[in-house]
Motif scaffolding. Structure first.
Motif, mmCIF file in Angstrom:
data_model
loop_
_atom_site.group_PDB
_atom_site.id
_atom_site.type_symbol
_atom_site.label_atom_id
_atom_site.label_comp_id
_atom_site.label_asym_id
_atom_site.label_seq_id
_atom_site.Cartn_x
_atom_site.Cartn_y
_atom_site.Cartn_z
ATOM 1 N N TRP A 168 78.371 51.082 6.300
ATOM 2 C CA TRP A 168 78.348 51.335 4.850
ATOM 3 C C TRP A 168 76.899 51.582 4.462
ATOM 4 C CZ3 TRP A 168 82.091 51.179 0.858
ATOM 5 C CH2 TRP A 168 81.577 51.148 -0.443
ATOM 6 N N ASN A 169 76.641 52.727 3.819
ATOM 7 C CA ASN A 169 75.277 53.042 3.446
ATOM 8 C C ASN A 169 75.237 53.683 2.070
ATOM 9 O OD1 ASN A 169 72.445 53.253 3.871
ATOM 10 N ND2 ASN A 169 72.830 53.639 6.046
ATOM 11 N N MET A 170 74.042 53.685 1.449
ATOM 12 C CA MET A 170 73.904 54.219 0.100
ATOM 13 C C MET A 170 74.124 55.722 0.053
ATOM 14 S SD MET A 170 73.385 51.454 -1.471
ATOM 15 C CE MET A 170 74.193 50.602 -0.116
ATOM 16 N N ASN A 171 73.717 56.429 1.105
ATOM 17 C CA ASN A 171 73.922 57.871 1.180
ATOM 18 C C ASN A 171 74.120 58.272 2.628
ATOM 19 O OD1 ASN A 171 71.248 58.316 2.379
ATOM 20 N ND2 ASN A 171 70.453 57.855 0.336
ATOM 21 N N ASP A 172 74.289 59.551 2.863
ATOM 22 C CA ASP A 172 74.648 60.014 4.211
ATOM 23 C C ASP A 172 73.605 60.965 4.782
ATOM 24 O OD1 ASP A 172 75.033 62.203 2.587
ATOM 25 O OD2 ASP A 172 76.899 62.824 3.535
ATOM 26 N N LYS A 173 72.355 60.824 4.360
ATOM 27 C CA LYS A 173 71.351 61.808 4.760
ATOM 28 C C LYS A 173 71.202 61.927 6.263
ATOM 29 C CE LYS A 173 68.632 61.610 0.503
ATOM 30 N NZ LYS A 173 67.331 61.255 -0.124
ATOM 31 N N ASN A 174 71.457 60.861 7.016
ATOM 32 C CA ASN A 174 71.300 60.915 8.472
ATOM 33 C C ASN A 174 72.617 60.735 9.223
ATOM 34 O OD1 ASN A 174 68.576 61.131 7.909
ATOM 35 N ND2 ASN A 174 67.984 59.836 9.616
ATOM 36 N N PHE A 175 73.719 60.792 8.520
ATOM 37 C CA PHE A 175 75.000 60.718 9.220
ATOM 38 C C PHE A 175 75.203 61.985 10.060
ATOM 39 C CE2 PHE A 175 77.516 57.755 6.126
ATOM 40 C CZ PHE A 175 76.709 56.706 6.512
#
Length: 427
Positions: free
Chosen positions: A69-76
């Motif tokens: 769970w993360n705040m955003n997905d910039k490095n997904f």
């Protein structure tokens, strides 16, 4: 896999991405235990508490993860999620097609034009401005909006909604003013919204073209936020949106409605059957351009000296909205809101690629005008999970736990339980 990198989410502390080791590495740990990681910020402790209630789940200490769970997905890196054992993440790829303000307007316009539906009956009249002052002349960039503005400003007695533009425009996306957007007095209000920010950050109000030009120049240099914020924000991409001049008021104050929407990796769309309205701290007054009057985001209102004076957290439940509207919210408004939510996903379904083991919870924001017509204002990724009132202390943990019953539990425990999420459609 996720690369290890620091990222900054709006209004949140810096978080550290965990790197997901390749799936064969999972063989070395207990096959009966599943591992998760929750990045700090936005009430992350609630996510951890929700996972701790689940059997056979353990917070990861060695970066071997089944759920992140993360705040955003910039490095997904979404393409790796379905290679072997299950790894699930809490953002959908391409979610910015809805959660970026400019993209939302563009996609709604394209879909409405193709399907013969009036886009400005769904969302308030909006103009997209991509501004690069070093390359383009400001007047040229604003030409379309300025022409329309001049036709409809209150002092112009020759208002005409036809032939405003020299180029042909489909009637379904042709700029037009709904009654609730109009005002015959000099307190005519437009809103300038930076494209990439949420929670009310950077939103400015203006009445004249001169004020708009000055705001755009300020944003290009870096503009200070409201009196309660620190620092500056910069932007060159904006939505100019017509302010709803005739909103429905509750005890003389403006409000909006937060609706939670869950989308699974199979593109099943759900709406949580409970939600809340967010009220301003000051009485509605078109003569004043005050954030505490016109912006109902909790991130803004919590800085007002009147915050919580009328109701705890400036929030009321759906049942209280029903009381104020004599039952019309549940009977007529909510079905229309559901229809708009479905429509928004139909508008972008061709731009999305399904990605196995990803999901997302969205925060839809609606406003009601004095005729109880719902207007879609914006769609938020990473909606606020702060339990800032007794109402949200009740709603948010239930919403999160029930979401995990749909997107996590069936994958790992093969258990399916009833929830308060209502299924709207499958794309």
């Amino acid at each position: 896999m996720l690369q290890q990198q620091q990222v900054q989410d709006e209004n949140e502390p810096i978080s550290q991405f965990k790197q997901i080791t390749r799936y064969y590495s999972l063989k070395i740990i207990n096959p009966q235990v599943y591992y998760y990681y929750v990045a700090p910020g936005n009430n992350s402790k609630l996510i951890i508490q929700t996972m701790q209630k689940r059997k056979n789940w353990q917070e990861s200490a060695n970066q071997l993860l089944h759920f992140q769970w993360n705040m955003n997905d910039k490095n997904f890196k979404y393409l790796t999620l379905s290679q072997s054992q299950i790894q699930i993440v809490n953002h959908l790829p391409n979610h910015r097609e809805l959660t970026m303000k400019c993209n939302l307007i563009k996609n709604l316009k394209y879909f409405c034009q193709a399907n013969k539906r009036y886009v400005w009956d769904i969302t308030p009249l909006s103009f997209i401005i991509d501004l690069y002052t070093s390359e383009n002349d400001l007047n040229r960039v604003l030409k379309e909006f300025i022409f329309f503005y001049e036709q409809f400003k209150p002092s112009n007695s020759k208002k005409n909604q036809l032939n405003y533009s020299s180029k042909p425009v489909s009637q379904y996306v042709h700029p037009k003013m709904h009654h609730s957007l109009l005002d015959e007095e000099d307190n005519y209000i437009w809103i300038l919204k930076p494209n990439e920010f949420n929670r009310g950050r950077g939103i400015q109000f203006f009445r004249t073209i001169e004020e708009l030009k000055q705001l755009l120049k300020n944003f290009n240099k870096g503009i200070s936020e409201y009196q309660f914020s620190q620092g500056q924000i910069k932007s060159s991409s904006f939505v100019i949106q017509k302010y709803i001049q005739r909103p429905l008021l509750l005890d003389g104050r403006k409000f909006d409605i937060r609706v939670w929407v869950l989308v699974t990796h199979q593109f099943e769309i759900y709406i949580f059957n409970q939600g809340y309205a967010r009220l301003s701290s000051e009485m509605f007054d078109l003569n004043k351009l005050d954030a505490f009057i016109h912006l109902t985001n909790n991130a803004v209102q919590k800085h007002s000296q009147n915050y919580g004076f009328f109701e705890l957290g400036n929030q009321i439940s759906y049942s209280e909205l029903d009381y104020y509207t004599n039952g019309e919210f549940t009977k007529t408004v909510l079905p229309k809101i559901k229809s708009i939510i479905v429509f928004s996903w139909m508008a972008i379904q061709n731009t999305f690629k399904k990605c196995k083991y990803s999901f997302e919870i969205f925060g839809y924001d609606f406003m009601l005008d004095e005729q109880l017509k719902p207007w879609l204002i914006e769609i938020n990724t990473n909606p606020c999970l702060e339990e800032s009132s007794p109402l949200l202390q009740q709603l948010i943990p239930k919403m999160i736990d029930d979401a995990f019953k749909i997107v996590i539990d069936p994958l790992f425990s093969k258990v399916t339980e009833p929830t308060d999420w209502d299924h709207l459609l499958q794309l």
